[in-house]
Scaffold this active site. Structure first.
Site, PDB file in Angstrom:
ATOM      1  CG  HIS A  63      34.502 -33.493 -25.736  1.00 45.13           C
ATOM      2  ND1 HIS A  63      35.462 -32.716 -26.350  1.00 45.13           N
ATOM      3  CD2 HIS A  63      35.009 -33.877 -24.536  1.00 45.13           C
ATOM      4  CE1 HIS A  63      36.524 -32.622 -25.549  1.00 45.13           C
ATOM      5  NE2 HIS A  63      36.274 -33.319 -24.448  1.00 45.13           N
ATOM      6  CG  HIS A  88      35.401 -29.560 -19.844  1.00 42.58           C
ATOM      7  ND1 HIS A  88      34.791 -30.239 -20.863  1.00 42.58           N
ATOM      8  CD2 HIS A  88      36.544 -30.227 -19.571  1.00 42.58           C
ATOM      9  CE1 HIS A  88      35.552 -31.279 -21.203  1.00 42.58           C
ATOM     10  NE2 HIS A  88      36.623 -31.287 -20.438  1.00 42.58           N
ATOM     11  CG  HIS A  97      30.340 -28.984 -20.752  1.00 45.54           C
ATOM     12  ND1 HIS A  97      31.607 -28.811 -21.262  1.00 45.54           N
ATOM     13  CD2 HIS A  97      29.977 -27.804 -20.189  1.00 45.54           C
ATOM     14  CE1 HIS A  97      31.999 -27.560 -21.029  1.00 45.54           C
ATOM     15  NE2 HIS A  97      31.030 -26.938 -20.382  1.00 45.54           N
ATOM     16  CG  ASP A 100      32.298 -32.359 -20.480  1.00 46.16           C
ATOM     17  OD1 ASP A 100      32.365 -31.939 -21.649  1.00 46.16           O
ATOM     18  OD2 ASP A 100      32.340 -31.632 -19.468  1.00 46.16           O
ATOM     19  NE  ARG A 160      35.823 -28.225 -32.152  1.00 44.06           N
ATOM     20  CZ  ARG A 160      34.687 -27.541 -32.073  1.00 44.06           C
ATOM     21  NH1 ARG A 160      33.752 -27.668 -33.021  1.00 44.06           N
ATOM     22  NH2 ARG A 160      34.472 -26.733 -31.061  1.00 44.06           N
TER      23      ARG A 160
HETATM   24 CU    CU Z   1      35.195 -31.758 -28.043  1.00 44.40          CU
HETATM   25 ZN    ZN Z   2      33.004 -30.117 -21.868  1.00 45.14          ZN
END
Ligand code: CU
Ligand code: ZN
Length: 169
Positions: A63, A88, A97, A100, A160
């Site tokens: 993303h 999302h 988004h 995305d 992440r």
């Molecule tokens: Cu992300």
């Molecule tokens: Zn998203």
């Protein structure tokens, strides 16, 4: 539906088709690293090319997050870049988004080769990603298809594991 088509055409026209960006992917703990280049296309959208290594085998959510802030590593890059307040979704979904970009996939060697053309993002302007962060997650993005709040906001892609700020190239 007509409204969406008109809007997308409008946005694509804003891409300068000359800008290029680069992001060096790093993290402190997980050993994920890589490099990505972002090139605006004359027909609109951005072509993303590069390699990310040190991943577990399989799909990883990919993303653009809203902030280019690595004060607390990837954790301070904010949420998915979402200038139009959508839920999302998948890159080709009507509701997504702007940030995305779906999933990238690593082989058994932990390397993901990235070659994505996205029609929504630009480098500058309303959907501009310069100065923001690209983030790779520990798990697969479910593309907003599950019936949970998490799916509709983050794709339940997990932690992440890698990120980089997109700078001018
Ligand atoms: Cu992300
Ligand atoms: Zn998203």
């Amino acid at each position: 539906m007509l409204k969406l088509v008109v809007l997308l055409g409008f946005l694509a026209a804003f891409c300068a088709a000359e800008n290029k960006g680069i992001a060096i992917i790093t993290t402190g703990v997980s050993g994920v690293s890589g490099s990505l280049t972002f090139t605006e296309l004359s027909g609109g959208g951005v072509h993303i090319v590069g390699t990310i290594k040190g991943l577990t085998r399989g799909k990883h959510g990919f993303h653009i997050h809203s902030k280019g802030d690595l004060t607390d590593g990837c954790g301070s890059t904010g949420s998915h870049f979402n200038p139009y307040n959508k839920t999302h979704g998948a890159p080709d979904a009507e509701h997504r988004h702007v940030g995305d970009l779906g999933n990238i996939e690593a082989g058994a060697n932990g390397i993901a080769t990235v070659d994505i053309t996205d029609k929504i993002i630009c480098l500058t302007g309303e959907t501009g990603i310069l100065g923001r962060a690209v983030v790779v997650h520990s798990g697969e993005d479910d593309l907003g298809l599950q019936d949970t709040d998490e799916s509709h906001t983050t794709g339940s892609a997990g932690s992440r594991v890698g990120c980089g700020i997109i700078g001018i190239l």
